[in-house]
Scaffold this motif. Structure first.
Motif, PDB file in Angstrom:
ATOM      1  N   GLN A 120      53.793  33.185  37.692  1.00 55.31           N
ATOM      2  CA  GLN A 120      53.684  33.695  39.058  1.00 55.31           C
ATOM      3  C   GLN A 120      52.485  33.116  39.805  1.00 55.31           C
ATOM      4  N   GLY A 121      51.589  32.433  39.107  1.00 59.12           N
ATOM      5  CA  GLY A 121      50.400  31.884  39.739  1.00 59.12           C
ATOM      6  C   GLY A 121      49.152  32.202  38.937  1.00 59.12           C
ATOM      7  N   TYR A 122      47.998  32.145  39.591  1.00 54.60           N
ATOM      8  CA  TYR A 122      46.713  32.400  38.940  1.00 54.60           C
ATOM      9  C   TYR A 122      46.211  33.795  39.301  1.00 54.60           C
ATOM     10  N   PHE A 123      45.571  34.455  38.300  1.00 56.25           N
ATOM     11  CA  PHE A 123      45.022  35.801  38.500  1.00 56.25           C
ATOM     12  C   PHE A 123      43.592  35.826  37.965  1.00 56.25           C
ATOM     13  N   ILE A 124      42.725  36.580  38.646  1.00 56.48           N
ATOM     14  CA  ILE A 124      41.347  36.740  38.197  1.00 56.48           C
ATOM     15  C   ILE A 124      41.131  38.208  37.841  1.00 56.48           C
ATOM     16  N   ALA A 125      40.366  38.450  36.758  1.00 52.89           N
ATOM     17  CA  ALA A 125      40.116  39.820  36.316  1.00 52.89           C
ATOM     18  C   ALA A 125      38.699  39.931  35.774  1.00 52.89           C
ATOM     19  N   HIS A 126      38.109  41.106  35.965  1.00 49.60           N
ATOM     20  CA  HIS A 126      36.766  41.401  35.453  1.00 49.60           C
ATOM     21  C   HIS A 126      36.826  41.590  33.938  1.00 49.60           C
ATOM     22  N   VAL A 127      35.856  41.004  33.229  1.00 45.24           N
ATOM     23  CA  VAL A 127      35.805  41.125  31.776  1.00 45.24           C
ATOM     24  C   VAL A 127      34.552  41.872  31.330  1.00 45.24           C
ATOM     25  N   GLU A 128      33.397  41.475  31.830  1.00 46.18           N
ATOM     26  CA  GLU A 128      32.133  42.023  31.328  1.00 46.18           C
ATOM     27  C   GLU A 128      31.110  42.080  32.447  1.00 46.18           C
ATOM     28  N   GLY A 129      30.225  43.073  32.367  1.00 56.70           N
ATOM     29  CA  GLY A 129      29.114  43.182  33.304  1.00 56.70           C
ATOM     30  C   GLY A 129      29.254  44.366  34.245  1.00 56.70           C
ATOM     31  N   ALA A 130      28.100  44.814  34.770  1.00 56.94           N
ATOM     32  CA  ALA A 130      28.100  45.962  35.674  1.00 56.94           C
ATOM     33  C   ALA A 130      28.673  45.602  37.035  1.00 56.94           C
ATOM     34  N   LYS A 131      28.501  44.345  37.456  1.00 55.99           N
ATOM     35  CA  LYS A 131      29.009  43.917  38.744  1.00 55.99           C
ATOM     36  C   LYS A 131      30.387  43.286  38.592  1.00 55.99           C
ATOM     37  N   PHE A 132      31.251  43.547  39.580  1.00 53.61           N
ATOM     38  CA  PHE A 132      32.594  42.991  39.582  1.00 53.61           C
ATOM     39  C   PHE A 132      32.635  41.726  40.437  1.00 53.61           C
ATOM     40  N   PRO A 133      33.574  40.843  40.167  1.00 58.06           N
ATOM     41  CA  PRO A 133      33.653  39.604  40.947  1.00 58.06           C
ATOM     42  C   PRO A 133      33.998  39.886  42.399  1.00 58.06           C
ATOM     43  N   ILE A 134      33.605  38.959  43.264  1.00 60.38           N
ATOM     44  CA  ILE A 134      33.857  39.062  44.701  1.00 60.38           C
ATOM     45  C   ILE A 134      34.780  37.921  45.105  1.00 60.38           C
ATOM     46  N   VAL A 135      35.848  38.246  45.826  1.00 60.16           N
ATOM     47  CA  VAL A 135      36.787  37.243  46.330  1.00 60.16           C
ATOM     48  C   VAL A 135      36.875  37.394  47.845  1.00 60.16           C
ATOM     49  N   ASN A 136      36.511  36.317  48.553  1.00 58.35           N
ATOM     50  CA  ASN A 136      36.534  36.315  50.020  1.00 58.35           C
ATOM     51  C   ASN A 136      35.725  37.476  50.606  1.00 58.35           C
ATOM     52  N   GLY A 137      34.568  37.759  49.973  1.00 57.86           N
ATOM     53  CA  GLY A 137      33.672  38.790  50.469  1.00 57.86           C
ATOM     54  C   GLY A 137      34.042  40.204  50.060  1.00 57.86           C
ATOM     55  N   LYS A 138      35.131  40.380  49.317  1.00 58.05           N
ATOM     56  CA  LYS A 138      35.571  41.714  48.908  1.00 58.05           C
ATOM     57  C   LYS A 138      35.380  41.885  47.409  1.00 58.05           C
ATOM     58  N   THR A 139      34.705  42.965  47.013  1.00 54.37           N
ATOM     59  CA  THR A 139      34.487  43.240  45.601  1.00 54.37           C
ATOM     60  C   THR A 139      35.774  43.762  44.962  1.00 54.37           C
ATOM     61  N   LEU A 140      36.180  43.165  43.841  1.00 55.28           N
ATOM     62  CA  LEU A 140      37.411  43.559  43.168  1.00 55.28           C
ATOM     63  C   LEU A 140      37.192  44.801  42.319  1.00 55.28           C
ATOM     64  N   ASP A 141      38.311  45.391  41.870  1.00 57.95           N
ATOM     65  CA  ASP A 141      38.237  46.540  40.961  1.00 57.95           C
ATOM     66  C   ASP A 141      38.666  46.083  39.570  1.00 57.95           C
ATOM     67  N   THR A 142      39.137  47.014  38.753  1.00 60.35           N
ATOM     68  CA  THR A 142      39.486  46.682  37.368  1.00 60.35           C
ATOM     69  C   THR A 142      40.831  45.984  37.246  1.00 60.35           C
ATOM     70  N   GLN A 143      41.618  45.951  38.310  1.00 66.31           N
ATOM     71  CA  GLN A 143      42.944  45.348  38.248  1.00 66.31           C
ATOM     72  C   GLN A 143      42.862  43.830  38.452  1.00 66.31           C
ATOM     73  N   ALA A 144      43.804  43.113  37.809  1.00 64.97           N
ATOM     74  CA  ALA A 144      43.890  41.671  38.008  1.00 64.97           C
ATOM     75  C   ALA A 144      44.273  41.373  39.455  1.00 64.97           C
ATOM     76  N   HIS A 145      43.651  40.352  40.018  1.00 67.33           N
ATOM     77  CA  HIS A 145      43.840  40.022  41.433  1.00 67.33           C
ATOM     78  C   HIS A 145      44.434  38.615  41.545  1.00 67.33           C
ATOM     79  N   PRO A 146      45.561  38.450  42.274  1.00 67.43           N
ATOM     80  CA  PRO A 146      46.145  37.111  42.429  1.00 67.43           C
ATOM     81  C   PRO A 146      45.264  36.220  43.291  1.00 67.43           C
ATOM     82  N   LEU A 147      45.156  34.964  42.905  1.00 69.73           N
ATOM     83  CA  LEU A 147      44.345  34.010  43.656  1.00 69.73           C
ATOM     84  C   LEU A 147      45.221  33.159  44.562  1.00 69.73           C
ATOM     85  N   LYS A 148      44.698  32.876  45.748  1.00 66.04           N
ATOM     86  CA  LYS A 148      45.394  32.031  46.703  1.00 66.04           C
ATOM     87  C   LYS A 148      44.571  30.774  46.963  1.00 66.04           C
TER      88      LYS A 148
END
Length: 244
Positions: A198-226
């Motif tokens: 279906q494409g590429y997905f990014i997900a948080h694995v480790e650390g107190a801070k979550f990844p940021i995509v296009n200025g928005k902080t992600l949650d625990t769910q996998a996020h599709p990349l565009k």
């Protein structure tokens, strides 16, 4: 659905379905899989599950993590892999149903010539005899069999890549050819990018801070990349893009 079968000395203790993206293993009570044994660290290891894929990461445990007899730090889990933690065994089970192959599909569609012949003879018009009236209805010929299209294979997604936009390696590119690629600093922040049909997905694995995509902080769910998404991990900015 993937699951873990926990056992000791050949005796199954419990089965744990991997319904969460992060399943922690350790001696402390807050872990998803708690093993109350001094050989197990308080926070020993973690299993990250993204769609149908799971990978194991040792969390800096004292006695280490072993998979199939080999000491590992990170390991992409395959069906029937055995994780060894002291005297305990955690078997990874992920029996994902495979798509039927072309050969199997053709076997189910075989029409034996003998069967067709018998059916045709039974449906044929009886031979007319002298003096018989013509039949009122003529049997219709059997409909022609429609050609069956071959099963379609799921195409792999276009190849993706990331380019670092900041930091000492700014400008460097890396192709995302693996099913699972981890990025970040262990102990600080780590993310995983998975490559799926279906494409590429990014997900948080480790650390107190979550990844940021296009200025928005992600949650625990996998996020599709565009294409041309801007990702920020451990203070480093990078651009995800699809290679032509």
């Amino acid at each position: 659905m993937a699951k873990i079968i926990l056992s000791m000395d050949g005796l199954t203790l419990k089965e744990i379905p991997l319904t969460k993206e992060r399943t922690t293993i350790g001696r402390k009570a807050h872990n998803d899989i708690q093993i109350d044994n001094l050989a197990i660290s308080g926070e020993h290891a973690v299993i990250v599950t993204i769609l149908n894929d799971s990978f194991l990461e040792d969390m800096g445990s004292t006695n280490g993590t072993v998979v199939n007899g080999q000491s590992v730090k990170k390991h992409f889990l395959q069906n029937s892999d055995v994780i060894e933690l002291g005297k305990y065994r955690l078997k990874y089970v992920n029996e994902v149903p495979q798509q039927a192959s072309a050969t199997d599909f053709e076997k189910t569609m075989i029409l034996r010539p003998g069967t067709i012949k018998v059916a045709t003879e039974q449906a044929a018009t009886p031979e007319a005899k002298p003096g018989d009236s013509p039949p009122m209805f003529q049997p219709s010929p059997p409909p022609a069999a429609k050609p069956v299209p071959p099963p379609q294979e799921v195409a792999a997604p276009p190849l993706g890549a990331i380019q670092l936009l900041s930091g000492a390696n700014s400008g460097r590119e890396m192709e995302l050819t693996k099913n699972l690629t981890t990025l970040g600093k262990p102990g600080v922040q780590v993310v995983a990018i998975s490559r799926r049909p279906q494409g590429y997905f990014i997900a948080h694995v480790e650390g107190a801070k979550f990844p940021i995509v296009n200025g928005k902080t992600l949650d625990t769910q996998a996020h599709p990349l565009k294409d041309h998404d801007i990702i920020e991990v451990s203070g480093i900015k990078m651009e995800f893009f699809i290679k032509a």
